[in-house]
Scaffold this motif. Sequence first.
Motif, PDB file in Angstrom:
ATOM      1  N   LYS A  53      14.774  81.333  23.708  1.00  0.00           N
ATOM      2  CA  LYS A  53      16.005  82.107  23.548  1.00  0.00           C
ATOM      3  C   LYS A  53      17.177  81.500  24.307  1.00  0.00           C
ATOM      4  CE  LYS A  53      14.694  86.699  22.432  1.00  0.00           C
ATOM      5  NZ  LYS A  53      15.077  88.051  22.696  1.00  0.00           N
ATOM      6  N   GLY A  54      16.916  80.456  25.078  1.00  0.00           N
ATOM      7  CA  GLY A  54      17.986  79.844  25.856  1.00  0.00           C
ATOM      8  C   GLY A  54      18.382  80.730  27.030  1.00  0.00           C
ATOM      9  N   HIS A  55      19.473  80.379  27.660  1.00  0.00           N
ATOM     10  CA  HIS A  55      19.954  81.098  28.838  1.00  0.00           C
ATOM     11  C   HIS A  55      20.431  82.486  28.442  1.00  0.00           C
ATOM     12  CE1 HIS A  55      21.642  81.461  32.855  1.00  0.00           C
ATOM     13  NE2 HIS A  55      22.710  81.992  32.288  1.00  0.00           N
ATOM     14  N   HIS A  56      19.849  83.508  29.052  1.00  0.00           N
ATOM     15  CA  HIS A  56      20.258  84.884  28.778  1.00  0.00           C
ATOM     16  C   HIS A  56      19.837  85.778  29.938  1.00  0.00           C
ATOM     17  CE1 HIS A  56      16.068  84.911  27.431  1.00  0.00           C
ATOM     18  NE2 HIS A  56      16.078  86.208  27.670  1.00  0.00           N
ATOM     19  N   HIS A  57      20.325  87.008  29.916  1.00  0.00           N
ATOM     20  CA  HIS A  57      20.027  87.973  30.961  1.00  0.00           C
ATOM     21  C   HIS A  57      19.593  89.287  30.323  1.00  0.00           C
ATOM     22  CE1 HIS A  57      21.482  85.178  33.918  1.00  0.00           C
ATOM     23  NE2 HIS A  57      22.559  84.994  33.187  1.00  0.00           N
ATOM     24  N   HIS A  58      19.375  90.307  31.140  1.00  0.00           N
ATOM     25  CA  HIS A  58      18.847  91.570  30.632  1.00  0.00           C
ATOM     26  C   HIS A  58      19.644  92.764  31.138  1.00  0.00           C
ATOM     27  CE1 HIS A  58      15.388  88.750  30.511  1.00  0.00           C
ATOM     28  NE2 HIS A  58      15.357  89.230  29.283  1.00  0.00           N
TER      29      HIS A  58
END
Length: 132
Positions: A74-79
Motif C-alpha cells: 500500500k506504500g506509505h500511509h497512516h491510520h
Amino acid sequence: MTAARSTRQRDVIARVLHDAEGPLAVAEVLARARSDLPALGVATVYRTLKLLTEQGRIHPVTLDGETRYEPSGKGHHHHFSCTACGRVFTLHTCPVSLPRGTVYPGGFVVESHEVTLYGRCPTCAQTGAPAR
C-alpha cells in the motif's frame, strides 16, 4: 477436498483484508469471512494470516497493543482509529513531513515513521456517537 477448502478459505480471508477500509483485527477478519464461510474457525484464520504474512501478501500492524492485518504494497500511509466505533481506517495522505534521513533534535536520525490519528469517523461524528 481439504486442499480446495483451504484455498477457498485463503481466498476469502485475503479478499476480506483487501476490501477493508483499514487494517483488521483477527476477530474482525473472522466475522467478515463468516458471511461467506459460516463454519470458519478462529484457528484457521490465525493459520491463514500467518501463511499470508509469510508469503508477503499481508503484514501485521500494531495499534494500541493490538495486532491487525492489512494487504502489503500500500506504500506509505497512516491510520485513523475511531474512538466511538473502534474501526481503523487507512489514511492515504501523510500528516507529517519528516523524510528519511531527517535529523531530529537531539541527534535522532529518522528512518521511518508511523502515525495514528484518533477521533470520530465520519459516520460517528455525524451521529454524535460518544467515545468508548
